[in-house]
Design an enzyme around this catalytic site. Sequence first.
Site, PDB file in Angstrom:
ATOM      1  CD  GLN A 180      -3.099  -0.373  -0.105  1.00  0.00           C
ATOM      2  OE1 GLN A 180      -3.141   0.817  -0.416  1.00  0.00           O
ATOM      3  NE2 GLN A 180      -3.850  -1.280  -0.706  1.00  0.00           N
ATOM      4  CB  SER A 181       4.090   2.029  -1.598  1.00  0.00           C
ATOM      5  OG  SER A 181       4.858   3.174  -1.909  1.00  0.00           O
ATOM      6  CG  ASN A 182       0.547   6.568   0.873  1.00  0.00           C
ATOM      7  OD1 ASN A 182      -0.609   6.337   0.543  1.00  0.00           O
ATOM      8  ND2 ASN A 182       0.977   6.405   2.113  1.00  0.00           N
TER       9      ASN A 182
ATOM     10  CB  ALA B 281       4.290   2.582  -5.233  1.00  0.00           C
TER      11      ALA B 281
END
Length: 339
Positions: free
Chosen positions: A75-77, A79
Amino acid sequence: MHLARFPRRFIAHLPTPLERLDRLTAELGGPEIWIKRDDCTGLSTGGNKTRKLEFLMAEAELEGAEIVMTQGATQSNHARQTAAFAAKMGMKCHILLEDRTGSDNSNYNNNGNVLLDHLHGATTEKRAGGGDMNAEMEALADEMRADGKKVYTIPGGGSNATGALGYVNCAFELLGQANERGLKIDHIVHATGSAGTQAGLVTGLKAMNAQIPLLGIGVRAPKAKQEENVYNLALKTAEKLGCPGVVQREDVVANTDYVGEGYGIPTEDGLAAIRMFAELESILLDPVYSAKGAAGFIDLIRKGHFKKGDRVVFLHTGGSAALFGYDNAFDFQDRWKRA
Ligand SMILES: *Cc1c(COP(=O)(O)O)cnc(C)c1O
């Protein structure tokens, strides 16, 4: 501070608002609480990585990159903002997503930031948790370069000296807003992870002799490691800016008491902070970063860490898109009723 010397691709909605949180201030009865809205940077639901990417993506463009590659947690912001930035620039984007939580929840794995990565046209691949993700990414990039592709790699969180310039710029912007309004800031607090945000801020604040203590609330590493990561990056950032030695080791302060079980695993006090900000101020936090930052901030207020009348700025680093990957962390059964 002459940031225009560095290549930059202007895309963020800046300056982000600086607002007073009256209801939260009244509820907690401590210092005057202000918020710097870097959740409102404007790119695909916003967040702090956009400021860093303005400098990183300009560098990618100068190098003639066709593909940008980065890595992060599922859930990388970071990325998601990279995918969106790349789309806007007509570049391809490939992302290595590290399974740091082991969750098999469908929303966690496909909704929220992951949905947005794919909507912006990025390609993704999963990697098991615990590896050296930057090294894995560089190895893959080298393979692609051997095939003749022009690949620009961005480290996790966009946290190198180039990315940190985005937060030098934020320090500059925040101080400008404070000076214009006659707002004396006594403390700045924010969530710290891959270190670029805090490194850029502390370098900018020190270079301008702002004399405002900065506190990072950790979301992953233990205190000594987190502070070392921030300090090392601040040294590189100061060097890049041409003001080596401006940051001292003691300027870098992290509190890592609010990590809980680990990165990406919600905490009770973090979830309570999300509800508090949403119900009192209509501001959305995320369970991975800003909620843990806010939980630490709230706890420190309750423990009397700040003086009454102090003006404390919480830098909101964004992340609300991750909420849709974490819906199962909340139980709202009791809301299905009449008011
Ligand atoms: C990445 C991130 C942070 C941490 O910033 P770093 O520069 O990685 O330390 C904080 N909040 C949110 C929402 C983020 O996405």
